[in-house]
Design a protein around this motif. Structure first.
Motif, PDB file in Angstrom:
ATOM      1  N   THR A 158      18.365 -68.938 -11.580  1.00  0.00           N
ATOM      2  CA  THR A 158      17.109 -69.687 -11.639  1.00  0.00           C
ATOM      3  C   THR A 158      16.536 -69.893 -10.245  1.00  0.00           C
ATOM      4  O   THR A 158      15.334 -69.726 -10.015  1.00  0.00           O
ATOM      5  CB  THR A 158      17.336 -71.048 -12.316  1.00  0.00           C
TER       6      THR A 158
ATOM      7  N   VAL B 250      14.701 -78.044 -12.023  1.00  0.00           N
ATOM      8  CA  VAL B 250      14.892 -77.738 -10.598  1.00  0.00           C
ATOM      9  C   VAL B 250      13.672 -78.177  -9.802  1.00  0.00           C
ATOM     10  O   VAL B 250      13.783 -78.826  -8.755  1.00  0.00           O
ATOM     11  CB  VAL B 250      15.160 -76.239 -10.393  1.00  0.00           C
ATOM     12  N   LEU B 251      12.480 -77.852 -10.296  1.00  0.00           N
ATOM     13  CA  LEU B 251      11.257 -78.192  -9.580  1.00  0.00           C
ATOM     14  C   LEU B 251      11.073 -79.707  -9.480  1.00  0.00           C
ATOM     15  O   LEU B 251      10.687 -80.236  -8.432  1.00  0.00           O
ATOM     16  CB  LEU B 251      10.053 -77.561 -10.278  1.00  0.00           C
TER      17      LEU B 251
ATOM     18  N   ARG C  53      15.872 -71.281 -20.259  1.00  0.00           N
ATOM     19  CA  ARG C  53      15.640 -70.959 -18.855  1.00  0.00           C
ATOM     20  C   ARG C  53      14.457 -71.734 -18.295  1.00  0.00           C
ATOM     21  O   ARG C  53      14.480 -72.237 -17.180  1.00  0.00           O
ATOM     22  CB  ARG C  53      15.411 -69.451 -18.709  1.00  0.00           C
ATOM     23  N   GLY C  54      13.378 -71.851 -19.107  1.00  0.00           N
ATOM     24  CA  GLY C  54      12.212 -72.579 -18.636  1.00  0.00           C
ATOM     25  C   GLY C  54      12.503 -74.039 -18.367  1.00  0.00           C
ATOM     26  O   GLY C  54      11.923 -74.642 -17.461  1.00  0.00           O
TER      27      GLY C  54
ATOM     28  N   LYS D 256      14.967 -66.714  -8.978  1.00  0.00           N
ATOM     29  CA  LYS D 256      13.672 -66.416  -9.594  1.00  0.00           C
ATOM     30  C   LYS D 256      12.570 -67.311  -9.035  1.00  0.00           C
ATOM     31  O   LYS D 256      11.445 -66.850  -8.781  1.00  0.00           O
ATOM     32  CB  LYS D 256      13.765 -66.568 -11.115  1.00  0.00           C
ATOM     33  N   LEU D 257      12.885 -68.584  -8.844  1.00  0.00           N
ATOM     34  CA  LEU D 257      11.887 -69.496  -8.299  1.00  0.00           C
ATOM     35  C   LEU D 257      11.542 -69.132  -6.852  1.00  0.00           C
ATOM     36  O   LEU D 257      10.397 -69.283  -6.414  1.00  0.00           O
ATOM     37  CB  LEU D 257      12.399 -70.938  -8.369  1.00  0.00           C
TER      38      LEU D 257
ATOM     39  N   GLN E  49      14.268 -74.302 -14.998  1.00  0.00           N
ATOM     40  CA  GLN E  49      13.310 -74.136 -13.909  1.00  0.00           C
ATOM     41  C   GLN E  49      12.508 -75.409 -13.697  1.00  0.00           C
ATOM     42  O   GLN E  49      12.290 -75.843 -12.560  1.00  0.00           O
ATOM     43  CB  GLN E  49      12.380 -72.961 -14.212  1.00  0.00           C
TER      44      GLN E  49
END
Length: 237
Positions: A193, A160-161, A153-154, A196-197, A157
């Motif tokens: 994701t 995505v960033l 998951r990390g 959450k972000l 994320q």
């Protein structure tokens, strides 16, 4: 697209070349409905300085004189001038992303040339420019391999960033870009994701029709810079 060695004219110029005193008079007379009138050389649509029709000057003046309309060149040349949509296509990004660069990070794209009130970019400059996503700070987050059957998951994320740091994307564009960078399948937990972000205040979104466009907040930009820095440190200890 304005081909190398050719000139572009506006709708007002088209009207004047055909003997009309104004663009309104030409439209009322149906000039732009004439089937033999050369079509615009740019793709219209949307808002702003890319929404004006431009025509090839040689074609327009030949048509006005009752002469055979010359064909447009078909071979690409470094001196071709591409409008915003064409420039975005040349880089494989969306017009929305290109407009984002132009509005907020103009150093990420070559300098434009304005012709007839429409911004254009020289093909040679586009090909030679050190575009976003190349060089230090771009690419995959630290620790990623060329192919991973499963992502943590990390990692998603972080991906995505890093992708959104280069400009806004919709969900499908994000998934495709992440899959391309990691040489793997599209992430299956992207929706969760993104949620959450967003809850963490790292990204925001805006509905455009049926599509939702995601972009980083200031906090998200800061986090993306931290990820890039960590990635660079691991590559260059």
């Amino acid at each position: 697209m304005i081909r190398a060695g050719r000139e572009a004219v506006t709708s007002d110029d088209v009207a004047s070349a055909h003997g009309f005193v104004s663009l309104r008079a030409a439209k009322r007379a149906g000039l732009f409905d004439v089937s033999t009138l050369p079509p615009p050389i740019n793709r219209r649509g949307g808002k702003g300085r890319g929404n004006k029709a431009l025509y090839d000057a040689l074609q327009v003046y030949a048509h006005a004189a009752g002469e055979q309309v010359p064909e447009l060149p078909t071979a690409d040349h470094p001196d071709d001038l591409l409008d915003l949509r064409e420039a975005a296509d040349a880089w494989g990004i969306s017009p929305v992303t290109w407009q984002y660069y132009l509005n907020t990070r103009p150093h990420l794209v070559p300098g434009p040339v304005e012709v007839g009130g429409v911004l254009h970019w020289r093909r040679g400059d586009l090909e030679a420019f050190d575009r976003p996503g190349r060089g230090t700070g771009a690419g995959r987050p630290a620790g990623m391999r060329d192919a991973q059957p499963r992502r943590r998951r990390g990692q998603i994320q972080a991906q995505v960033l890093l992708v959104l740091a280069e400009g806004p994307r919709n969900g499908n564009q994000l998934a495709e870009e992440i899959a391309h960078r990691s040489a793997g399948p599209k992430p299956t937990s992207l929706h969760a994701t993104l949620a959450k972000l967003r809850e963490a205040g790292l990204l925001d979104s805006d509905a455009q029709g049926r599509t939702r466009i995601y972009c980083l907040t200031d906090a998200g930009q800061t986090r993306a810079l931290e990820l890039r820095g960590a990635s660079a440190e691991q590559r260059d200890p």
